[in-house]
Design an enzyme around this catalytic site. Sequence first.
Site, PDB file in Angstrom:
ATOM      1  N   ARG A   1       0.303  -1.710   7.593  1.00 48.50           N
ATOM      2  CA  ARG A   1       0.840  -0.476   6.998  1.00 48.50           C
ATOM      3  C   ARG A   1       1.788   0.283   7.933  1.00 48.50           C
ATOM      4  O   ARG A   1       2.383   1.273   7.523  1.00 48.50           O
ATOM      5  CB  ARG A   1      -0.304   0.451   6.563  1.00 48.50           C
ATOM      6  CG  ARG A   1      -1.159  -0.132   5.451  1.00 48.50           C
ATOM      7  CD  ARG A   1      -1.988   0.946   4.767  1.00 48.50           C
ATOM      8  NE  ARG A   1      -1.159   1.874   4.001  1.00 48.50           N
ATOM      9  CZ  ARG A   1      -1.618   2.971   3.403  1.00 48.50           C
ATOM     10  NH1 ARG A   1      -2.894   3.288   3.484  1.00 48.50           N
ATOM     11  NH2 ARG A   1      -0.809   3.765   2.728  1.00 48.50           N
TER      12      ARG A   1
ATOM     13  N   ASP B   1       0.813  -1.228   0.000  1.00 52.38           N
ATOM     14  CA  ASP B   1       0.000   0.000   0.000  1.00 52.38           C
ATOM     15  C   ASP B   1       0.840   1.269   0.000  1.00 52.38           C
ATOM     16  O   ASP B   1       0.302   2.374   0.086  1.00 52.38           O
ATOM     17  CB  ASP B   1      -0.922   0.025   1.231  1.00 52.38           C
ATOM     18  CG  ASP B   1      -2.257  -0.685   0.977  1.00 52.38           C
ATOM     19  OD1 ASP B   1      -2.636  -0.849  -0.195  1.00 52.38           O
ATOM     20  OD2 ASP B   1      -2.910  -1.061   1.973  1.00 52.38           O
TER      21      ASP B   1
ATOM     22  N   CYS C   1      -4.926   9.759  -3.203  1.00 52.77           N
ATOM     23  CA  CYS C   1      -4.236   8.820  -2.305  1.00 52.77           C
ATOM     24  C   CYS C   1      -2.787   8.608  -2.738  1.00 52.77           C
ATOM     25  O   CYS C   1      -1.917   8.336  -1.909  1.00 52.77           O
ATOM     26  CB  CYS C   1      -4.932   7.467  -2.292  1.00 52.77           C
ATOM     27  SG  CYS C   1      -6.644   7.526  -1.797  1.00 52.77           S
TER      28      CYS C   1
ATOM     29  N   ARG D   1     -10.157   5.633  10.541  1.00 48.11           N
ATOM     30  CA  ARG D   1      -8.710   5.471  10.643  1.00 48.11           C
ATOM     31  C   ARG D   1      -8.101   6.409  11.691  1.00 48.11           C
ATOM     32  O   ARG D   1      -7.558   5.970  12.692  1.00 48.11           O
ATOM     33  CB  ARG D   1      -8.053   5.700   9.282  1.00 48.11           C
ATOM     34  CG  ARG D   1      -8.522   4.730   8.185  1.00 48.11           C
ATOM     35  CD  ARG D   1      -8.050   3.319   8.457  1.00 48.11           C
ATOM     36  NE  ARG D   1      -8.470   2.386   7.429  1.00 48.11           N
ATOM     37  CZ  ARG D   1      -7.806   2.149   6.299  1.00 48.11           C
ATOM     38  NH1 ARG D   1      -6.682   2.774   6.034  1.00 48.11           N
ATOM     39  NH2 ARG D   1      -8.272   1.274   5.434  1.00 48.11           N
TER      40      ARG D   1
ATOM     41  N   HIS E   1     -11.473   7.402   4.505  1.00 48.74           N
ATOM     42  CA  HIS E   1     -10.535   8.522   4.668  1.00 48.74           C
ATOM     43  C   HIS E   1     -11.243   9.789   4.187  1.00 48.74           C
ATOM     44  O   HIS E   1     -12.002   9.741   3.211  1.00 48.74           O
ATOM     45  CB  HIS E   1      -9.301   8.346   3.760  1.00 48.74           C
ATOM     46  CG  HIS E   1      -8.199   7.509   4.328  1.00 48.74           C
ATOM     47  ND1 HIS E   1      -7.408   6.682   3.548  1.00 48.74           N
ATOM     48  CD2 HIS E   1      -7.701   7.401   5.595  1.00 48.74           C
ATOM     49  CE1 HIS E   1      -6.503   6.089   4.304  1.00 48.74           C
ATOM     50  NE2 HIS E   1      -6.657   6.503   5.547  1.00 48.74           N
TER      51      HIS E   1
HETATM   52  N1  ARG Z   1      -5.331   0.171   0.870  1.00 48.33           N
HETATM   53  C1  ARG Z   1      -5.102   1.446   1.480  1.00 48.33           C
HETATM   54  C2  ARG Z   1      -5.720   1.459   2.856  1.00 48.33           C
HETATM   55  O1  ARG Z   1      -6.794   0.936   3.017  1.00 48.33           O
HETATM   56  C3  ARG Z   1      -5.650   2.536   0.636  1.00 48.33           C
HETATM   57  C4  ARG Z   1      -5.281   3.904   1.125  1.00 48.33           C
HETATM   58  C5  ARG Z   1      -5.878   4.984   0.310  1.00 48.33           C
HETATM   59  N2  ARG Z   1      -5.319   6.234   0.646  1.00 48.33           N
HETATM   60  C6  ARG Z   1      -5.995   7.363   0.829  1.00 48.33           C
HETATM   61  N3  ARG Z   1      -5.326   8.459   1.010  1.00 48.33           N
HETATM   62  N4  ARG Z   1      -7.310   7.368   0.904  1.00 48.33           N
HETATM   63  O2  ARG Z   1      -5.169   1.999   3.787  1.00 48.33           O
END
Ligand code: ARG
Length: 282
Positions: free
Chosen positions: A105, A80, A275, A152, A181
């Site tokens: 991550r 990612d 992203c 998040r 996000h």
């Molecule tokens: N697979 C990543 C996650 O779920 C995607 C992140 C996307 N990034 C963003 N800035 N929205 O964390």
Amino acid sequence: MEKHRSSPAQASATRSPGRRTYLMCRPAYYAVEYAINPWMDTTAPVDATLACAQWEELADVYTRLGHEVLRIEPEPGLPDMVYAANGAFVVDGIAYGASFRYPERRPEADAHEKWYRSAGWTVAKPEFINEGEGDFTYLPGRELILAGWGFRTDARAHAEAADVFGRQVVSLRLVDPRYYHLDTALAPLDDDRIAYYPEAFAPGSRLLLERLFPDAVIADAEDAAGFGLNFVSDGRNVVINAEATGMAAKLGDAGYEPVPVDLSELKKGGGSVKCCTAELRR
Ligand code: ARG
């Protein structure tokens, strides 16, 4: 509503694109190996070669528009990492570091911290979980940081960011897991105007957005689902996922210049244009 709309010709004449500096990470190790958002399906095939080609096109588009594109080296085992926006939130030359929600991550935060330090940026280490520009954005014309929470970023990181930057932070609660996000549901168009998808926000946050931004461009369910809010605007040109044709048309009507880029492979990880792009504000 109508009284806030200026004609396209009028609007573009007053919007001059600023030169931006972006940080990006080539999807050399991109894959969907785990699922931490509803877009990720570990059983669906991902074409990594195509992902790299689409990403290179995005970087080329920025360069052609006159922006500076910096690169952070991708790391094996961090599929990612291509979503470079999550690595930090940078305003006034200060990089407020990320602290990721999911263990998969977490190592990305160190890689970004190292990059920012070696590139000479001031780094503020976070105490609370936050996913960088995924959940933070800045509107210079309003001197406001907009921040998301609910999936998040820990809401305590909003206060931490206010402290780091000495700037006012507007907290917005996200309620739809597909728009986990802030940058999947809201984006700045220029120094003081935004576009957003109201249904992604809790009722109080929607009220707040209506009060603060009566002239916002409003996205619908289809615009949001095509990642039409995950765009990057320089004040005139809006680089947007090619699938989001309806949103591109709305932005055109509002006086902006949509620049479509196909990021179909990166959508499988739950991300798109924004992203993949961290904006570095000096
Ligand atoms: N697979 C990543 C996650 O779920 C995607 C992140 C996307 N990034 C963003 N800035 N929205 O964390």
